[in-house]
Design an enzyme around this catalytic site. Sequence first.
Site, PDB file in Angstrom:
ATOM      1  N   ASP A 190      43.567 -89.110  -9.873  1.00 57.84           N
ATOM      2  CA  ASP A 190      44.626 -89.125  -8.786  1.00 57.84           C
ATOM      3  C   ASP A 190      45.168 -89.957  -9.451  1.00 57.84           C
ATOM      4  O   ASP A 190      44.763 -91.633  -9.232  1.00 57.84           O
ATOM      5  CB  ASP A 190      43.736 -90.068  -7.646  1.00 57.84           C
ATOM      6  CG  ASP A 190      44.287 -90.556  -6.075  1.00 57.84           C
ATOM      7  OD1 ASP A 190      45.827 -90.047  -6.334  1.00 57.84           O
ATOM      8  OD2 ASP A 190      43.364 -91.258  -5.880  1.00 57.84           O
ATOM      9  N   GLU A 210      46.138 -84.503  -8.471  1.00 59.52           N
ATOM     10  CA  GLU A 210      47.159 -84.991  -7.371  1.00 59.52           C
ATOM     11  C   GLU A 210      49.096 -85.612  -7.635  1.00 59.52           C
ATOM     12  O   GLU A 210      48.686 -86.321  -8.889  1.00 59.52           O
ATOM     13  CB  GLU A 210      45.975 -86.155  -6.422  1.00 59.52           C
ATOM     14  CG  GLU A 210      47.085 -86.092  -4.702  1.00 59.52           C
ATOM     15  CD  GLU A 210      45.928 -87.029  -4.034  1.00 59.52           C
ATOM     16  OE1 GLU A 210      46.253 -86.279  -2.672  1.00 59.52           O
ATOM     17  OE2 GLU A 210      45.953 -88.021  -4.386  1.00 59.52           O
ATOM     18  N   ASP A 269      40.078 -93.988  -3.780  1.00 62.31           N
ATOM     19  CA  ASP A 269      41.275 -93.680  -5.566  1.00 62.31           C
ATOM     20  C   ASP A 269      39.634 -92.809  -6.094  1.00 62.31           C
ATOM     21  O   ASP A 269      39.968 -91.535  -6.099  1.00 62.31           O
ATOM     22  CB  ASP A 269      41.426 -94.803  -6.553  1.00 62.31           C
ATOM     23  CG  ASP A 269      42.645 -95.529  -6.412  1.00 62.31           C
ATOM     24  OD1 ASP A 269      43.543 -94.804  -5.891  1.00 62.31           O
ATOM     25  OD2 ASP A 269      41.669 -96.494  -5.863  1.00 62.31           O
TER      26      ASP A 269
END
Length: 157
Positions: free
Chosen positions: A7, A66, A139
């Site tokens: 992420d 992501e 996160d």
Amino acid sequence: MRILGIDPGSRKCGYAIVSHTSNKLSLITAGFINITTTRLQEQILDLIEALDCLLDRYEVHEVAIEDIFFGYNPKSVIKLAQFRGALSLKILERIGNFSEYTPLQVKKALTGNGKAAKEQVAFMVKRLLNITSEIKPLDISDAIAVAITHAQRLKPH
């Protein structure tokens, strides 16, 4: 098979390594890379060095990242794109390929709702992997969710 979920962020880059064997998922490790330096070049180097260490230590087979969320201000989007470009290049050098998932795809894969809150995603991460402790910051749970999403795509239909 070991899957690294990432992420990307401009201050913290969440990561998670999930083992996917015989339709069973388990968390190997998760955390975040704290980006503390102020110069962009140093930030990118720190990020890439940390990624190299993860790839060396955990013998990753697949990587899932992501996609960037475009709700940020333009400067943040540009910085995230630079980080993501550096990550992508390093992953291509080391692994050969990677998969990308939008936040909507990740949320839908874990909760069934593409507009789910981050807290709902974190709840499902804990439930799917039988994690009892809190996962902070978010996160980290986002990175785990990216890895789980990728693992679900690898399952035979």
